[in-house]
Scaffold this active site. Structure first.
Site, PDB file in Angstrom:
ATOM      1  N   LYS A  36      -7.840  -3.871   1.651  1.00  0.00           N
ATOM      2  CA  LYS A  36      -6.582  -3.156   1.809  1.00  0.00           C
ATOM      3  C   LYS A  36      -6.068  -3.225   3.252  1.00  0.00           C
ATOM      4  O   LYS A  36      -4.881  -3.409   3.484  1.00  0.00           O
ATOM      5  CB  LYS A  36      -6.761  -1.701   1.375  1.00  0.00           C
ATOM      6  CG  LYS A  36      -6.863  -1.565  -0.148  1.00  0.00           C
ATOM      7  CD  LYS A  36      -7.181  -0.147  -0.559  1.00  0.00           C
ATOM      8  CE  LYS A  36      -7.159  -0.042  -2.091  1.00  0.00           C
ATOM      9  NZ  LYS A  36      -7.551   1.308  -2.530  1.00  0.00           N
ATOM     10  N   SER A  83      -6.283   5.207  -6.778  1.00  0.00           N
ATOM     11  CA  SER A  83      -6.095   5.181  -5.329  1.00  0.00           C
ATOM     12  C   SER A  83      -4.634   5.260  -4.901  1.00  0.00           C
ATOM     13  O   SER A  83      -4.340   5.315  -3.716  1.00  0.00           O
ATOM     14  CB  SER A  83      -6.769   3.953  -4.717  1.00  0.00           C
ATOM     15  OG  SER A  83      -5.998   2.810  -4.924  1.00  0.00           O
TER      16      SER A  83
END
Ligand code: ATP
Ligand code: MG
Length: 532
Positions: free
Chosen positions: A483, A440
């Site tokens: 996140k 990611s």
């Protein structure tokens, strides 16, 4: 004699038939065995263990689902979807029990609820609440660091210092056959040469097998079918697949600042005030103070450090009163924090870090929750003879590949990228000692390199996450809620997210989305245009 004594106890005890038989056989053996034999001690210990088990003890369930929900609400602030999920679980369990049906068996059955999330979000304490809500006894079985099958299933009696396993000990401690047993930190179970605890756990959690669970020490069958098993874990990656298949996952991703303030005011503060020997009249910690504690003195997904900071302040208040340095009542306000705790530990660092070209802010999920991380890229000085790419910061294989992909993408899409090939490029991801992996960081790496090439710093208020393909497509990633909470905590205002993660935004609290601009990107080109 002692043997007669044991016989009377076995006969008087309320034991299932198979247990009574086995126990009487042991009493017979005791009578036949010489006092001097070491076996005498083993037999007695075994009889004591068996007699202490709550064989036919069951607590009465509280039958009221409304009341159960009220208990969950009283113990924990927020967590609406988690409480809803637990309430559904209890309601289904109740209804099936009323109709004389067992727990649902088989794969993906939901027989075991697993609470998954970063430290300090309330997983263990929710387990305790579930027991209270059902009116059952609660036992926590700490599985962290368990590597030996015998820890779960016990040692055979011939083994020196043999003990029953944790499951039997938990039932004994609960004093009933139908407690709530919390298998805490199930992701930290390991396996080594002493056998795999996973196999034993699988049996414990399998409704088709667990009514005849056999502990190696106890030997007699134990019926675990009335036990409610819950599990907790920080991460899913380290849970063996077959075990994961038995669990229904309930995620706790962390709290917003507002939620933390509410939790602190309604739950942590009252508890810590009492612990410090004070009352709510004695001391007031104002709401702006709680907010500052949550925002600048602690940076975490959960509330553990926040609770510790409160404990520290209150201890100091108690001490100052004892030393006649102050008198009650005491009010702790924002300016007082410096006296109690020193200066704030966490100030936004993104602006400072991204001031030079070649540094981009990424978002990652670690065992401790979501976090911001910085990807740094630099070119080797001309004439040093360096070439190719150097990667540091304990990057895993997948993350290393992301760096290679970022480089290849830029080489075929940016003419300035030739410089990279000749001079050698170094990519580092601090903190250097913390292992990192996953795809990611692709967008972040590409952005850091593009910034290096163009000589333009990356916008400091932007953080990004997303995998990148060789052709520059941005692919979806996991952990969106964690996140975004981390970005918000770190003072970021703009987040670049893969287009295909759009549905995950539903899980993110509105109060966080209101303060973040989220751009959904499908191609890394769009990310570069927004970030540079
Ligand atoms: P770990 O993974 O480190 O074991 P955990 O998720 O089990 O963490 P807990 O020990 O359950 O965390 O929670 C830490 C503390 O925060 C506890 O005192 C708990 O009661 C409190 N707490 C957490 N969330 C809430 C909440 N929503 N409402 C009230 N108290 C909470
Ligand atoms: Mg815990």
């Amino acid at each position: 004699t002692e043997e007669q004594d044991y016989r009377a106890r076995v006969e008087g005890a309320d034991l299932p038939e198979h247990v009574r038989k086995a126990a009487l056989a042991e009493v017979d053996k005791l009578e036949r065995t010489s006092e001097q034999s070491p076996e005498v001690g083993w037999i007695r210990t075994w009889l004591d263990t068996v007699l202490e088990m709550p064989w036919n003890e069951r607590t009465e369930d509280s039958y009221d689902i409304t009341g159960a929900r009220a208990v969950l609400d009283a113990d924990h602030a927020g967590l609406d979807d988690v409480k809803e999920r637990i309430t559904e679980y209890l309601a289904v369990r109740r209804r099936r029990a009323d109709r004389g049906l067992g727990v649902v068996g088989g794969r993906r059955s939901g027989a075991v609820l697993a609470l998954v999330g970063p430290p300090g979000v309330g997983k263990t304490s929710l387990g305790e609440s579930v027991a209270r809500a059902m009116g059952r006894e609660f036992v926590r079985v700490a599985l962290g660091g368990v590597r030996d099958e015998a820890e779960i299933r016990g040692h055979r009696r011939t083994y020196v210092g043999a003990l029953p396993g944790r499951i039997v000990r938990a039932i004994s401690e609960a004093g009933s056959m139908n407690p709530v047993v919390l298998l805490d930190e199930i992701d930290k179970v390991g396996a080594d040469y002493r056998g795999d605890p996973t196999a034993a756990l699988l049996e414990v959690l399998d409704p088709a097998q667990n009514h005849t669970f056999r502990d190696h020490y106890l030997e007699v069958e134990l019926d675990l079918s009335d036990v409610v098993f819950l599990a907790t874990a920080n991460v899913l990656e380290s849970i063996p697949g077959p075990l994961l298949d038995r669990m229904e996952l309930v995620r706790l991703d962390g709290y917003t600042e507002d939620e933390k303030v509410t939790i602190a005011r309604d739950h942590l503060l009252p508890r810590q005030v009492e612990r410090a020997g004070l009352t709510s009249e004695d001391v007031t910690i104002t709401e702006p103070t709680l907010r500052k504690l949550a925002g600048e003195y602690t940076r975490e997904a959960g509330v553990r450090q926040l609770e510790r900071s409160l404990a520290r302040i209150l201890r100091k208040v108690t001490a100052r009163v004892a030393l006649d340095e102050t008198t009650l009542p005491v009010t702790v306000d924002v300016p007082d924090l410096r006296t109690y705790l020193g200066s704030p530990k966490h100030t936004p660092e993104s602006a400072e870090r991204t001031a030079v070209p070649g540094v981009a802010t990424g978002l990652a999920v670690t065992g401790a929750g979501g976090d911001v991380l910085f990807v740094e890229a630099s070119l080797a000085s001309p004439g040093t003879g360096a070439s190719g790419v150097t990667l540091t910061g304990q990057l895993g294989d997948v993350m290393k590949e992301s760096a290679q992909i970022a480089l290849s993408y830029l080489r075929s899409n940016d003419e300035r990228a030739e410089a990279l090939a000749d001079r050698g490029v170094h990519i580092h991801v601090p903190a250097g000692a913390v292992p990192k992996d996953g795809p990611s960081a692709g967008v972040t790496m590409t952005t850091a390199l593009a910034s290096l090439l163009s000589g333009r710093p990356v916008r400091s208020d932007v953080a990004m996450t997303g995998e990148v393909s060789l052709t520059g497509r941005v692919l979806p990633i996991g952990g969106v809620k964690q996140k975004l909470l981390a970005a918000h905590r770190a003072g970021i205002t703009t987040v670049l997210l893969p287009q295909r993660n759009e549905p995950d935004l539903d899980d993110v609290p509105d109060s966080v989305l209101a303060e973040l601009t989220v751009h959904l990107v499908a191609d890394v080109r769009e990310a570069l245009d927004l970030a540079l």
